[in-house]
Design a protein around this motif. Structure first.
Motif, PDB file in Angstrom:
ATOM      1  N   GLU C  19       0.825  -1.212   0.000  1.00 32.18           N
ATOM      2  CA  GLU C  19       0.000   0.000   0.000  1.00 32.18           C
ATOM      3  C   GLU C  19       0.860   1.264   0.000  1.00 32.18           C
ATOM      4  OE1 GLU C  19      -3.463  -2.450   2.407  1.00 32.18           O
ATOM      5  OE2 GLU C  19      -2.251  -0.994   3.487  1.00 32.18           O
ATOM      6  N   THR C  20       2.153   1.099   0.332  1.00 31.13           N
ATOM      7  CA  THR C  20       3.088   2.229   0.251  1.00 31.13           C
ATOM      8  C   THR C  20       3.644   2.318  -1.165  1.00 31.13           C
ATOM      9  OG1 THR C  20       4.987   0.850   0.876  1.00 31.13           O
ATOM     10  CG2 THR C  20       3.772   1.931   2.668  1.00 31.13           C
ATOM     11  N   ASP C  21       4.284   3.447  -1.482  1.00 34.25           N
ATOM     12  CA  ASP C  21       4.897   3.574  -2.803  1.00 34.25           C
ATOM     13  C   ASP C  21       6.338   4.062  -2.668  1.00 34.25           C
ATOM     14  OD1 ASP C  21       4.949   6.403  -2.582  1.00 34.25           O
ATOM     15  OD2 ASP C  21       3.017   6.609  -3.591  1.00 34.25           O
ATOM     16  N   ALA C  22       6.987   4.256  -3.804  1.00 35.94           N
ATOM     17  CA  ALA C  22       8.416   4.578  -3.804  1.00 35.94           C
ATOM     18  C   ALA C  22       8.713   5.937  -3.168  1.00 35.94           C
ATOM     19  CB  ALA C  22       8.976   4.511  -5.231  1.00 35.94           C
ATOM     20  N   MET C  23       7.683   6.752  -2.910  1.00 38.01           N
ATOM     21  CA  MET C  23       7.869   7.998  -2.161  1.00 38.01           C
ATOM     22  C   MET C  23       7.992   7.697  -0.658  1.00 38.01           C
ATOM     23  SD  MET C  23       7.863  10.229  -4.659  1.00 38.01           S
ATOM     24  CE  MET C  23       8.420   8.980  -5.858  1.00 38.01           C
ATOM     25  N   GLY C  24       7.796   6.446  -0.262  1.00 34.49           N
ATOM     26  CA  GLY C  24       7.954   6.046   1.127  1.00 34.49           C
ATOM     27  C   GLY C  24       6.691   6.178   1.968  1.00 34.49           C
ATOM     28  N   ILE C  25       5.586   6.571   1.338  1.00 37.10           N
ATOM     29  CA  ILE C  25       4.323   6.785   2.049  1.00 37.10           C
ATOM     30  C   ILE C  25       3.191   6.033   1.354  1.00 37.10           C
ATOM     31  CG2 ILE C  25       5.080   9.018   2.968  1.00 37.10           C
ATOM     32  CD1 ILE C  25       3.518  10.409   0.758  1.00 37.10           C
TER      33      ILE C  25
END
Lengths: 146, 146, 146, 146
Positions: C19-25
């Protein structure tokens, strides 16, 4: 899958609408999300996980993922996820899973994921002793297996 | 949604099985993934995107997301995504979207996402001039709107 | 969002890695999955949900979805989801949500989803009385509001 | 994975932000979505797919899914998906996949999915002749292999 593996840990998830697909059942790829939940809950129970990353003391990458599907899961089903560590080698380690419908006890799927311990540049490192020992104790391996 | 907005850019996606749900249609939350595709393709077309992050020169966070749903989308539908920038303020900027079924031209959904330019600590920064100018030129805004 | 809404129901989710993404959130679109969990848990608590579909007695489609994002959510965060029904009109009804980080109490997001009761051909129908009365009683609406 | 399989079909996807995770790479379970895209595009090319369901003439369920991961995929990467049918048995059939980074040609993952042809009650049926023949011709199997 090992023959008749014994699982000492389980957790559960309930199927959410976006995890199902137009065939009316859970999309097969979404079961790997359930394995992720099972693995993180298993590691958290051993205090090997933390908020920052799935395994506290080192990074890992998944090198293999496998599932055999036995029966479909549907919206709102409660799924019990059995989790165990099957083996820990020099750099890699394998978790084994069995998913059952909680209310019927029917097996939905079983399979495994194999992970490799890596450094920041994604190069393999040896699995830290603390991880190896904590899991070996929990799984009641004798020394020969660790 | 602005009244009768003019879109100068569009891209398309085809509905994938895991994006549908057991109701037989695309799960409403997955349309925000289609907006993401539309936004990145729009920015790539302006050379404002790169591989490392959705907007090349600064980080951003989504501060609002809205969609009105007009008709369902189904497995294998081709969806045309119209994208425009509605406005750029000091730190924030808003993209507007309209999604249509490519083969029937029926509107599926329209809405917007508002983003805030941020530094590494997630504090607002002013939107860089180059971003503002490139988009203003593409959208054919006169100077009053930029 | 209503001003200072009072929520009589809450449930929680823990953020999963996918559910997180490469932006870390958490990717903003995935919060609509959390709203789905909140809505189904709210309806199950009122015995208005069942296994076959999110609302037991009739089908519904989402006609609008909105979220304002206040602070990011990260891997393994526990999120408390406050849920209420804001209003029920002839065919449509609106749920309101507030998401908080369970350990800091910081607001992550708030917003709403509006749904339309439909028949099998996706045509609007009037909201069944039982649904209206059960929710009105739980939300402690006086008769004027129902 | 077969040794040195020859692929006669490929398609491609570009990595979307919500498919990545907080580790900065594509979540391993999301590769099964890419396999789905590859499989549907492969079947559409043979006119064996339609809008209503992934395989036109019969339903199927996935009975096994396997991937070995060789290198990570990141935001915005173009991934070339090679697809072939490895074998068709009485009721089951297996697709094989290789995923490469389109710009570096580096292998990202390879694996397979095995499917079972089923009737409406999820009971196995024999694979229809037309499916068997169309694929056998495309894959240039001699009669012994079909």
């Amino acid at each position: 899958m090992s023959e008749n593996p014994i699982f000492h840990f389980n957790t559960e998830v309930r199927v959410r609408l976006p995890e199902t697909d137009a065939m009316g059942i859970v999309f097969h790829g979404n079961f790997f999300t359930y394995l992720e939940v099972g693995r993180v809950d298993y590691l958290r129970n051993l205090e090997l996980s933390d908020a920052a990353r799935p395994i506290r003391d080192f990074d890992n990458v998944v090198v293999a993922a496998h599932l055999d599907f036995k029966s479909p899961a549907r919206l709102d089903d409660c799924i019990r996820i059995d989790v165990r560590t099957r083996e820990i080698r020099h750099s890699s380690f394998t978790f084994e899973f069995r998913l059952r419908n909680k209310s019927t006890n029917r097996v939905i799927a079983d399979g495994y994921t194999t992970h490799c311990a890596v450094d920041g540049a994604f190069n393999p490192i040896s699995v830290p002793d603390k991880f190896r020992e904590t899991i070996g104790a929990f799984e009641q391996w004798d020394d020969a297996e660790r």
